[in-house]
Design an enzyme around this catalytic site. Sequence first.
Site, PDB file in Angstrom:
ATOM      1  N   MET A 293       0.805  -1.213   0.000  1.00  0.00           N
ATOM      2  CA  MET A 293       0.000   0.000   0.000  1.00  0.00           C
ATOM      3  C   MET A 293       0.843   1.270   0.000  1.00  0.00           C
ATOM      4  SD  MET A 293      -3.137   0.536  -0.434  1.00  0.00           S
ATOM      5  CE  MET A 293      -3.998  -0.920   0.118  1.00  0.00           C
ATOM      6  N   ARG A 297       0.164   3.766  -2.948  1.00  0.00           N
ATOM      7  CA  ARG A 297      -0.370   5.102  -2.696  1.00  0.00           C
ATOM      8  C   ARG A 297       0.588   6.182  -3.190  1.00  0.00           C
ATOM      9  NH1 ARG A 297      -3.458   3.808   3.088  1.00  0.00           N
ATOM     10  NH2 ARG A 297      -5.363   3.084   2.061  1.00  0.00           N
ATOM     11  N   TYR A 441      -9.473   6.570  -5.785  1.00  0.00           N
ATOM     12  CA  TYR A 441      -9.088   5.177  -5.497  1.00  0.00           C
ATOM     13  C   TYR A 441      -7.814   5.086  -4.653  1.00  0.00           C
ATOM     14  CZ  TYR A 441      -6.384   5.241 -10.052  1.00  0.00           C
ATOM     15  OH  TYR A 441      -5.546   5.504 -11.110  1.00  0.00           O
ATOM     16  N   GLU A 442      -7.523   3.856  -4.217  1.00  0.00           N
ATOM     17  CA  GLU A 442      -6.443   3.583  -3.255  1.00  0.00           C
ATOM     18  C   GLU A 442      -6.652   4.352  -1.948  1.00  0.00           C
ATOM     19  OE1 GLU A 442      -4.172   1.360  -3.218  1.00  0.00           O
ATOM     20  OE2 GLU A 442      -4.238   0.632  -5.277  1.00  0.00           O
ATOM     21  N   GLY A 443      -7.899   4.523  -1.554  1.00  0.00           N
ATOM     22  CA  GLY A 443      -8.226   5.284  -0.354  1.00  0.00           C
ATOM     23  C   GLY A 443      -8.473   6.728  -0.722  1.00  0.00           C
TER      24      GLY A 443
END
Length: 592
Positions: A293, A297, A441-443
Site C-alpha cells: 500500500m 499510494r 481510489y487507493e483510499g
Amino acid sequence: MADYKAPLRDMRFVLNEVFEVSRLWARLPGLAEVIDEETAAAILEEAGKISAAVVAPLNRSSDEQGCTWNNGAVQAPDGFGAAYQAFAEGGWVGVGGDPQFGGMGMPKAISAQVEEMVNSASLSFGLYPMLTAGACLSINAHASEELKARYLPNLYAGTWTGSMCLTEAHAGTDLGLIRTRAEPQADGSFKISGSKIFITGGEHDLTDNIIHLVLARLPDAPAGPKGISLFLVPKVLVNDDGSLGERNALSCGSIEHKMGIKASATCVMNFDGATGWIIDAPNKGLAAMFTMMNYERLGVGIQGLALGERSYQNAVEYARDRLQSRAPTGAQHQDKAADPIIVHPDVRRMLLTMKALNEGGRAFSSYVALQLDTAKYSDDAATCSRAQQLVSLLTPVAKAFLTDMGLETTVHGQQIFGGHGYIREWGQEQLVRDVRITQIYEGTNGIQSLDLAGRKIVGSGGALYRLFADEIRHFTANASAELGEFTQPLNAAVDTLDELTAWLLDRAQGNPNEIGAASVEYLQVFGYTAYAYIWALMAKVAMGKQAEDDFYISKLGTARFYFARLLPRIHSLSASAKAGSESLYELDAAHF
C-alpha cells in the site's frame, strides 16, 4: 496536443543534484551492485523513449474507443496489445522487481520516475503494469517460496498481469465488512466465492493469464478486519510444469462505464468456487495487502503529478503560439496581429502554478521514494527505523496532496486553452477526466487526511511529525545567509504547522470529531509546507549554479513564485482547520 517529452533533465536534477542518490545507493547493500548514476540515466532515457513513442500516441484514441465487454471477455483498445508487448519485452513491468525471479531490482527512486513517464503518456495504459507490480510486492513479501517461484517470473516478465480484488459493493473503505468466502480444501488450496467491484485490470486480452489477489474470509475467521485473509487466485490454473491448464471458476460480470481512464478495464469480478492459495497466514490478509500500500499510494500520487506534467507541456506550447490581445505594457511582437497569450499575467500565474506544483511534486515524491529505498535496503537499524517512520507519515500526504495538485494543474492547463480546452481534440479535457480518479481510489483523499491527522499525528502523540519538522529545522539552521529568502518563510511555515499540530493534539483529547473536521485542511497545510522544504532544497542547488545555464535560472524563478504565491495558502487553510467541528454538527441530518 503537444507531443509528450519525458522531463529527463528535471529528473536528473532531482536525483543527482538535489538528493545525490548515487551516494545513498553506495551505502545501501543490494543497490550498490546494480545501480549508479550512469545506469540510472540510461534506464530513464529508454523509459522516456517507449513512453513517448509507443504509449503516448495511443492516449486519445484509446480514450475514445475504451474497453469493450462481451459475454465475460474484455477487449482492450486497438494498439494496446502491441504496446503492452513492447513494454513487457523491455523489462519495464519488473523494473522494481526481485532479481531472483527475473525483476530488474531497481530502487523505488528509479521506478517512480518510470511510473511518471508511463502515466503521463497514458494513465489507462500505466494502470496495467502498476497493478501487476503491486501484486508482486505482496506475493514476494508474504507468499510461500513455491508460490513465488511459480508466479513471480511471469508477472515480472509481463507475460501475466496481476490485480488486487479488495472492494465489494457494500465494503469500500471499511474492508472489515467483506463477505467473500474461502473454504479450505484437503489439498491445501481454497475455494473462493464472492463478488468484487472496481477491479482494475480484472479481465482483459493483453495477456494469457491474470493473477488475482483476493481478500476473503475463512469459515472460522473473527469478525471485522482481523478476520481477513489474502488469496492468490489465477484466471487460468497453472500446471506443475508451468504451462497453463484449465480456466478457473471466475468471470468478469461487467465493466464500468466511467468518467475517465476508459482504456483501463474496471471490472466486476465473480468468484464461483475458484481455486486459490493463501498468502501468508490465516487472518493476516490486511498486513499482506498493506505491504504494497505505501508503494501503491505513492504510485497514485505520481499519477496525479504525471497528468499535471502532461497538461503543463500542452499548455506552455499553446501559450507560446496562441495570439490574443496585446501585453499590458504594450505590443511585444509588432510584426504580429497580437501577442502570444504567455505575455498575460493570468496565463503566467497559471503556468507558474503548474510548473511549481509539478516540479515540487516530482522532488517530493522522489524524496518519499528514497525513504522507501532506505527502509528496504539499509542494514542500520536506526536508519531503517527512521525511514520507515517517515514513510508512514508522508505516504498519505504523497497520495492526497499530489493528486489534489494534479487536479488543479490539469484544470489550469485546460483553462489556458480557453474554449479549445473543453474540446476533445486538444486533449486537455481528457487529462481533467482521467486525473479525477486519483483522488478517489487507493483510499479517498478524505481517508488519507484522516490517516495523517488521526493515526500518524494524534496516534503518535506528534512524534512522527516532530521527526520531519526537526529535519526541516536542521536544514534551515545550517543554510547559508544567501538562502534566507527561502529559509525564513520556510521557518515561518513550520511555525504555522507546529502551532496547528499542537492545536490538533490538544483538541482531539476532548472531542474526536475535531480530528476529522480539521484533517483535510491539516493535510493541505502539511503538503504546502513539505513542498516549501523541497523547493528550498532545490533553490540551494540552483543558486550555486545559476550562471551555468537557463535551467537553474528557471528553477530559482519558480522557487520564488512558489514561496510568494502558493505557500501563503497555508494561512487560510490553518484558520479553516481551527474553526473546529461545531459548525459541521450544528445541523441534524434532517436539516440537509
